[in-house]
Design a protein around this motif. Structure first.
Motif, short mmCIF file in Angstrom:
data_model
loop_
_atom_site.label_atom_id
_atom_site.label_comp_id
_atom_site.label_asym_id
_atom_site.label_seq_id
_atom_site.Cartn_x
_atom_site.Cartn_y
_atom_site.Cartn_z
N ASP A 121 0.86 -1.19 0.00
CA ASP A 121 0.00 0.00 0.00
C ASP A 121 0.90 1.24 0.00
OD1 ASP A 121 -2.26 1.58 0.05
OD2 ASP A 121 -2.58 1.38 2.21
N TYR B 115 2.01 2.65 3.42
CA TYR B 115 1.04 2.64 4.53
C TYR B 115 0.97 1.24 5.15
CZ TYR B 115 -0.17 7.45 3.79
OH TYR B 115 -0.10 8.82 3.72
N HIS C 262 -2.51 -0.09 11.99
CA HIS C 262 -2.07 -1.42 11.56
C HIS C 262 -0.58 -1.39 11.27
CE1 HIS C 262 -3.90 0.97 8.21
NE2 HIS C 262 -2.69 0.80 7.68
N PHE D 187 -10.52 -2.23 1.37
CA PHE D 187 -9.98 -2.46 0.02
C PHE D 187 -10.68 -3.64 -0.66
CE2 PHE D 187 -5.57 -0.53 1.24
CZ PHE D 187 -6.12 0.74 1.16
N PHE E 94 -7.82 -2.98 6.24
CA PHE E 94 -7.34 -2.60 4.90
C PHE E 94 -6.84 -3.86 4.20
CE2 PHE E 94 -7.72 1.22 7.34
CZ PHE E 94 -8.26 2.10 6.43
N ARG F 76 1.04 13.43 11.36
CA ARG F 76 -0.27 13.15 10.78
C ARG F 76 -0.58 11.70 11.15
NH1 ARG F 76 -2.12 9.22 6.69
NH2 ARG F 76 -3.97 10.08 5.71
N ASP G 168 -2.63 8.43 10.55
CA ASP G 168 -3.40 7.70 9.55
C ASP G 168 -4.63 7.05 10.19
OD1 ASP G 168 -3.27 6.69 6.76
OD2 ASP G 168 -3.21 4.74 7.73
N VAL G 169 -5.77 7.15 9.51
CA VAL G 169 -7.05 6.53 9.95
C VAL G 169 -7.12 6.30 11.46
CG1 VAL G 169 -7.69 5.52 7.73
CG2 VAL G 169 -6.23 4.19 9.25
N GLU H 184 -6.38 11.76 10.57
CA GLU H 184 -7.26 11.39 9.46
C GLU H 184 -8.43 10.61 10.04
OE1 GLU H 184 -7.18 9.02 5.20
OE2 GLU H 184 -6.23 8.15 6.94
N HIS I 235 -3.38 12.03 -1.52
CA HIS I 235 -2.94 10.88 -2.31
C HIS I 235 -4.01 9.79 -2.44
CE1 HIS I 235 -2.51 9.90 1.84
NE2 HIS I 235 -2.38 8.62 1.54
N ASP I 236 -5.16 9.99 -1.80
CA ASP I 236 -6.24 9.00 -1.89
C ASP I 236 -7.40 9.51 -2.75
OD1 ASP I 236 -4.95 7.27 -0.09
OD2 ASP I 236 -5.86 8.28 1.64
N ARG J 251 -7.21 6.08 -6.87
CA ARG J 251 -6.26 6.89 -6.10
C ARG J 251 -5.03 7.22 -6.94
NH1 ARG J 251 -5.65 4.16 -0.25
NH2 ARG J 251 -4.64 2.53 -1.45
N ARG K 175 -1.72 10.30 -7.78
CA ARG K 175 -0.37 9.81 -7.51
C ARG K 175 0.55 9.89 -8.71
NH1 ARG K 175 -1.91 4.58 -3.62
NH2 ARG K 175 -3.05 5.87 -2.10
C1 GLC Z 1 -5.22 6.13 4.86
C2 GLC Z 1 -4.16 6.51 3.85
C3 GLC Z 1 -4.27 5.57 2.70
C4 GLC Z 1 -4.03 4.17 3.19
C5 GLC Z 1 -4.95 3.83 4.35
C6 GLC Z 1 -4.48 2.61 5.07
O1 GLC Z 1 -6.49 6.31 4.38
O2 GLC Z 1 -4.30 7.85 3.50
O3 GLC Z 1 -3.40 5.89 1.65
O4 GLC Z 1 -4.22 3.26 2.14
O5 GLC Z 1 -5.02 4.84 5.31
O6 GLC Z 1 -3.29 2.88 5.76
#
Ligand code: GLC
Ligand code: CA
Length: 544
Positions: A58, A61, A101, A141, A160, A194, A196-197, A246, A320-321, A406, A410
């Protein structure tokens, strides 16, 4: 570092920003070589997407070691130099902490797979229920969110990709490990983070099937989320740092707490509701024209709601998403310049800290791919297959991927009109759109009317006029569904912003007169007298 209210953040997707060694992949030294460009934009912070050791399923990530640099991106020495060189220019750095994760390549997960109970408790392993997965939850996903490990006779949770195993935040050892990661980077001089999720980290006590949805209601803004955040921030001493979380499918109620100074959690949050106004029935993989009426109501709810609670927003269109905003909400052909500037103005004059995603300041567009083989993102390739399995034709599936992938966000940063777009001297890892011949830094730096010049102006205005950073906001009604307008106020001064989302002249319910007022910014030559209608994609900010 500047106060976060009058700051602008620039997001760098490392893999696509600048390649310093010709292998077709952006890297840390590439970022270093562009710091003067970033300084000239006037941005205060750089959010840099993960560059840690990772199998890159990913694109980083999926972290395999939070303390090691992915050799594809450079070395620890390169990162140390970047920290110093950014600081020399007064630019703060925000690193991307992926704490929901880890990669299944992480040492913790590998130990868990050997059956080591200490490390199994770092993740969420559950017994099968009636011979199948513990719940029917769907991975973000695609497919079921649980993966069976035959040697253990158990499933692990992955919200994910199957290679991204969810961490067990209920385990205090896990929380301590993650705090150590922050401490490590903070000590190195990193000013911000930052997350992530991050609103998905607190899972429920009992895991049960979701018969109404995909499971997200059980773990989104979960039961311990606020205490986990307070602990993470408090114990690592980052309360003064620039932080943004996020927040996936979050609620206003929770965000007024996440981003409230009184709560000592985060400085600001990303929420995504405004980026779903073109989802058919809320479905990302079903197309619909954007509903601008809905967009305005969402801005009303979030801008005014966060303000009323004393909380702070991050404001943005791109990352980036996400597909590129100009292709999605504007017109990337006839009114390319006008609509890119209009979208910029709408966000940058709002109450909140604006984020610019690499290339957005140039008006970069969606990818122009015509074949599924050109896409690389794991989510896109998974969903292409899912769409085919659902009975869509390859053409229909490709149309959806082309709008939603996405990878649209990118494609490599367009620096010059040359082959490789000045991004690389080699073969870029992801195809570069043909429009880099005119959408690029070199050309736009020469044009005083460019999208880039307009972004620079907006960034500077936020520093110059306190009302943009500190004024109150009220979403107003300009008499048309196609116009989004709002008013900012501070100490008796009033800033009115009007944005026409249509590629047509649109009448205003009530004319506004410019006499005695100052036009702070406009994407057309200034009007005079009384304005009765907005030109196609016109955006204007007037100070009285
Ligand atoms: C967030 C990131 C994304 C990633 C996901 C899982 O949404 O911005 O790019 O795939 O988390 O880490
Ligand atoms: Ca490289």
């Amino acid at each position: 570092m500047s106060d976060f209210r009058n700051s602008t953040v620039y997001q760098i997707y490392v893999k696509s920003f600048c390649d310093s060694n010709g292998d077709g992949i952006g890297d840390i030294n590439g970022i270093r070589s562009k710091l003067d460009y970033l300084k000239s934009l006037g941005v205060d912070y750089l959010w840099i997407t993960p560059f840690f050791k990772s199998p890159m399923n990913d694109n980083g990530y999926d972290v395999a070691d939070y303390y090691a640099i992915n050799p594809m991106f450079g070395t620890m020495e390169d990162v140390d130099a970047l920290i110093v060189e950014a600081r020399e220019r007064g630019i703060g750095l925000m690193f991307d902490m992926v704490f929901n994760h880890t990669s299944t390549d992480h040492e913790w997960f590998r130990k868990a797979l050997t059956g080591d109970p200490e490390y199994m408790d770092y993740y969420i392993f559950k017994d099968p229920v009636d011979g199948h997965a513990p719940t029917n939850w769907v991975s973000k996903f695609g497919g079921n969110a649980w993966e069976y490990v035959p040697s253990l006779g158990k499933y692990y949770l992955h919200l994910f990709d199957v290679s991204q195993a969810d961490l067990n935040w209920e385990n205090p050892k896990v929380r301590e490990e993650l705090k150590n990661v922050i401490r490590f980077w903070k000590k190195k001089g990193v000013d911000g983070f930052r997350y992530d999720v991050v609103n998905l980290i607190s899972k429920p006590a009992v895991f049960e099937d979701d018969f109404e949805g995909d499971g997200r209601r059980f773990y989104t803004d979960g039961r311990h989320i606020h205490s986990f955040l307070k602990e993470l921030v408090g114990d690592t001493g980052i309360a003064g740092c620039m932080t943004v979380g996020e927040m996936s499918s979050t609620s206003l109620d929770n965000c007024t707490r996440y981003a409230n100074p009184a709560e000592k959690e985060l400085k600001m949050v990303f929420s995504f509701h405004h980026l779903k106004v073109d989802y058919l029935n809320g479905q990302k993989w079903a197309l619909k024209a954007p509903d601008f009426g809905e967009l305005r109501e969402l801005f009303r709810k979030w801008q005014e709601g966060m303000q009323d609670a004393g909380a702070w927003n991050a404001v943005f269109w791109c990352n980036h998403d996400q597909p590129r905003a100009v292709s999605r909400f504007g017109d990337d052909k006839k009114y390319w310049k006008e609509s890119a500037k209009m979208l910029a103005m709408m966000i940058h004059m709002m109450r909140g800290t604006p984020y610019i995603y690499e290339g957005e300041e140039l008006g970069m567009t969606n990818a122009d791919y015509t074949d599924i083989s050109q896409y690389q993102d794991v989510e896109s390739t998974n969903y292409y297959q899912i769409l085919l399995d659902e009975g869509k034709s390859p053409e229909e599936a490709l149309e959806i991927i082309a709008a939603r992938s996405r990878d649209n966000g990118r494609t490599p940063m367009q620096w010059t009109p040359e082959e490789g777009a000045g991004f690389t001297t080699g073969t870029p890892w992801l195809g570069i759109p043909a429009n880099h011949t005119y959408i690029n830094v070199e050309s736009e730096e020469k044009d005083p009317d460019s999208i880039l010049a307009f972004y620079k102006k907006l960034v500077a205005l936020r520093k110059e006029y306190e009302i943009i950073a500190d004024g109150t906001i009220k979403i107003t009604d300009a008499g048309s569904e196609d116009i989004i307008s709002y008013e900012r106020e501070l100490d008796g001064a009033k800033l009115s912003v009007f944005c026409n989302l249509k590629g047509q002249e649109t009448p205003l319910g009530e004319a506004f007169c410019l006499e005695g007022k100052k036009v702070l910014a406009c994407n057309y030559p200034d009007s005079e007298g009384c304005v009765k209608a907005l030109r196609p994609f016109e955006a204007v900010a007037v100070l009285a």
